[in-house]
Write a protein that holds these residues in place. Structure first.
Motif, short mmCIF file in Angstrom:
data_model
loop_
_atom_site.label_atom_id
_atom_site.label_comp_id
_atom_site.label_asym_id
_atom_site.label_seq_id
_atom_site.Cartn_x
_atom_site.Cartn_y
_atom_site.Cartn_z
N LEU A 162 0.83 -1.20 0.00
CA LEU A 162 0.00 0.00 0.00
C LEU A 162 0.86 1.26 0.00
CD1 LEU A 162 -2.79 1.32 0.15
CD2 LEU A 162 -2.68 1.10 2.65
N HIS A 163 1.93 1.26 0.79
CA HIS A 163 2.82 2.42 0.82
C HIS A 163 3.42 2.67 -0.56
CE1 HIS A 163 3.72 2.44 5.44
NE2 HIS A 163 2.44 2.52 5.16
N LEU A 164 3.78 1.61 -1.28
CA LEU A 164 4.32 1.78 -2.62
C LEU A 164 3.26 2.33 -3.56
CD1 LEU A 164 6.61 1.36 -4.66
CD2 LEU A 164 5.82 -1.01 -4.94
N LEU A 165 2.04 1.81 -3.45
CA LEU A 165 0.96 2.24 -4.34
C LEU A 165 0.65 3.72 -4.18
CD1 LEU A 165 -1.26 1.62 -6.39
CD2 LEU A 165 -2.69 0.84 -4.48
N VAL A 166 0.57 4.20 -2.95
CA VAL A 166 0.16 5.60 -2.75
C VAL A 166 1.25 6.58 -3.16
CG1 VAL A 166 -1.45 5.00 -0.92
CG2 VAL A 166 0.89 5.65 -0.31
N ARG A 167 2.46 6.10 -3.38
CA ARG A 167 3.53 6.99 -3.85
C ARG A 167 3.57 7.11 -5.37
NH1 ARG A 167 6.68 4.13 0.05
NH2 ARG A 167 7.79 3.05 -1.63
N ALA A 173 0.25 4.06 -10.74
CA ALA A 173 -0.92 3.48 -10.07
C ALA A 173 -1.66 2.53 -11.00
CB ALA A 173 -1.84 4.60 -9.59
N HIS A 174 -1.84 2.94 -12.24
CA HIS A 174 -2.52 2.07 -13.20
C HIS A 174 -1.72 0.78 -13.44
CE1 HIS A 174 -6.12 4.11 -14.75
NE2 HIS A 174 -5.50 5.24 -14.47
N ARG A 175 -0.40 0.90 -13.47
CA ARG A 175 0.42 -0.30 -13.68
C ARG A 175 0.31 -1.28 -12.52
NH1 ARG A 175 4.24 3.36 -15.95
NH2 ARG A 175 5.27 3.56 -13.92
N MET A 176 0.20 -0.76 -11.30
CA MET A 176 0.18 -1.61 -10.11
C MET A 176 -1.17 -2.28 -9.87
SD MET A 176 2.40 0.03 -6.99
CE MET A 176 1.96 -1.40 -5.97
N LEU A 177 -2.24 -1.67 -10.32
CA LEU A 177 -3.57 -2.13 -9.92
C LEU A 177 -3.87 -3.58 -10.28
CD1 LEU A 177 -5.77 1.04 -10.48
CD2 LEU A 177 -5.25 -0.10 -8.31
N PRO A 178 -3.52 -4.07 -11.48
CA PRO A 178 -3.85 -5.48 -11.75
C PRO A 178 -3.27 -6.45 -10.73
CG PRO A 178 -3.34 -4.35 -13.80
CD PRO A 178 -2.99 -3.39 -12.69
N SER A 179 -2.01 -6.26 -10.34
CA SER A 179 -1.41 -7.18 -9.36
C SER A 179 -2.03 -6.98 -7.98
CB SER A 179 0.11 -6.99 -9.30
OG SER A 179 0.44 -5.68 -8.84
N VAL A 180 -2.36 -5.73 -7.64
CA VAL A 180 -3.03 -5.46 -6.37
C VAL A 180 -4.36 -6.17 -6.31
CG1 VAL A 180 -4.21 -3.65 -5.07
CG2 VAL A 180 -1.86 -3.29 -5.85
N PHE A 181 -5.12 -6.12 -7.39
CA PHE A 181 -6.44 -6.73 -7.39
C PHE A 181 -6.37 -8.25 -7.45
CE2 PHE A 181 -7.94 -2.61 -7.40
CZ PHE A 181 -9.34 -2.58 -7.34
N TRP A 203 -6.93 11.15 -9.41
CA TRP A 203 -5.59 10.86 -8.86
C TRP A 203 -4.54 11.90 -9.25
CZ3 TRP A 203 -4.34 7.33 -5.27
CH2 TRP A 203 -2.98 7.03 -5.08
N ARG A 204 -4.56 12.37 -10.48
CA ARG A 204 -3.49 13.25 -10.95
C ARG A 204 -3.34 14.48 -10.06
NH1 ARG A 204 -0.98 13.64 -15.80
NH2 ARG A 204 -2.56 12.32 -16.83
N TYR A 205 -4.44 15.09 -9.69
CA TYR A 205 -4.38 16.32 -8.90
C TYR A 205 -4.81 16.12 -7.45
CZ TYR A 205 -4.10 18.21 -13.61
OH TYR A 205 -3.70 18.47 -14.90
N GLY A 206 -5.36 14.96 -7.14
CA GLY A 206 -5.83 14.74 -5.78
C GLY A 206 -5.13 13.61 -5.06
N ARG A 207 -3.96 13.20 -5.57
CA ARG A 207 -3.28 12.02 -5.00
C ARG A 207 -3.00 12.17 -3.52
NH1 ARG A 207 2.78 10.52 -6.67
NH2 ARG A 207 3.09 12.40 -5.43
#
Length: 238
Positions: A162-167, A173-181, A203-207
């Motif tokens: 999760l820490h990696l994803l939020v950074r 983020a789009h690249r990580m999501l398939p493995s996360v799910f 996400w782009r402006y509200g991350r």
């Protein structure tokens, strides 16, 4: 189209048309410019994504729709069956904490509104104070931790992920999501796709705000599960 309506229609499309489900799944982890033509057809011919003539901020929202559609289409079979009409009742997260592990823990509440700022959902009783935008991915992470090790709630690997994803920036983020799910699915957790759609579109402006909410809800949910586990393990009458 409202985010929860979009998720419901994609689920229904996948249920009714294996060909459409395959077309949507083929776009998993790909930007809109790289998905196969059949994915465009599966989403646009039924009108699942409404065109925005002004296209202000449209590219990020469009990419979020495509990504979430692919994630829904790639759900594990157990999740697809649990969400089919007449399928088993999976219960709420609160039920799972009170009664023990269920086959699938659903964290879907749905989102409302066509713009991120207009999202307004009704949270369930398990964490009403912490879900202004539905069930975030952070809380889904915590549910997965509880599913994998409900006695000790070991969160190290999930926490690091999760820490990696939020950074990540939007592309990351789009690249990580398939493995996360895939990981969430292997834990029997059904994420809130409408809430994810809301967050990805912004996400782009509200991350910073979104990632803070994910982290806060991850740790708060872990604490609630730990408290429930302690209560369940206490001797009667104590």
């Amino acid at each position: 189209m409202k985010y929860d309506e979009f998720a419901d229609r994609v689920r229904r499309l996948c249920r009714e048309s294996p060909g459409a489900q395959s077309a949507l799944r083929a776009g998993l982890g790909k930007p809109v410019t790289d998905v196969p033509a059949r994915m465009h057809a599966a989403l646009l011919r039924p009108g699942l994504i409404r065109e925005d003539p002004e296209r202000r901020g449209y590219a990020d929202k469009e990419r979020a729709y495509y990504a979430v559609a692919a994630l829904i289409a790639a759900r594990p079979r157990a999740q697809r069956l649990s969400q089919a009409p007449g399928g088993p009742d999976t219960g709420t997260a609160e039920d799972s904490l009170r009664d023990g592990a269920a086959p699938v823990v659903s964290s879907e509440n749905g989102g409302d509104g066509t713009e991120p700022a207009a999202l307004n959902t009704i949270p369930d009783a398990a964490s009403a104070a912490f879900r202004p935008h539905g069930t975030s991915l952070g809380e889904s992470f915590a549910l997965a931790v509880g599913r994998r090790d409900p006695d000790q709630l070991k969160s190290g690997a999930a926490e690091s992920r999760l820490h990696l994803l939020v950074r990540q920036d939007l592309d990351g983020a789009h690249r990580m999501l398939p493995s996360v799910f895939r990981w969430l699915g292997s834990s029997g957790v059904v994420p809130d796709y409408a809430c994810l759609l809301h967050d990805l579109a912004a996400w782009r402006y509200g991350r910073d705000a979104i990632s803070t909410r994910w982290l806060q809800e991850f740790y708060r949910s872990l604490r609630r599960q730990e408290a429930a586990a302690e209560q369940n393990s206490a001797p009667p009458g104590t």
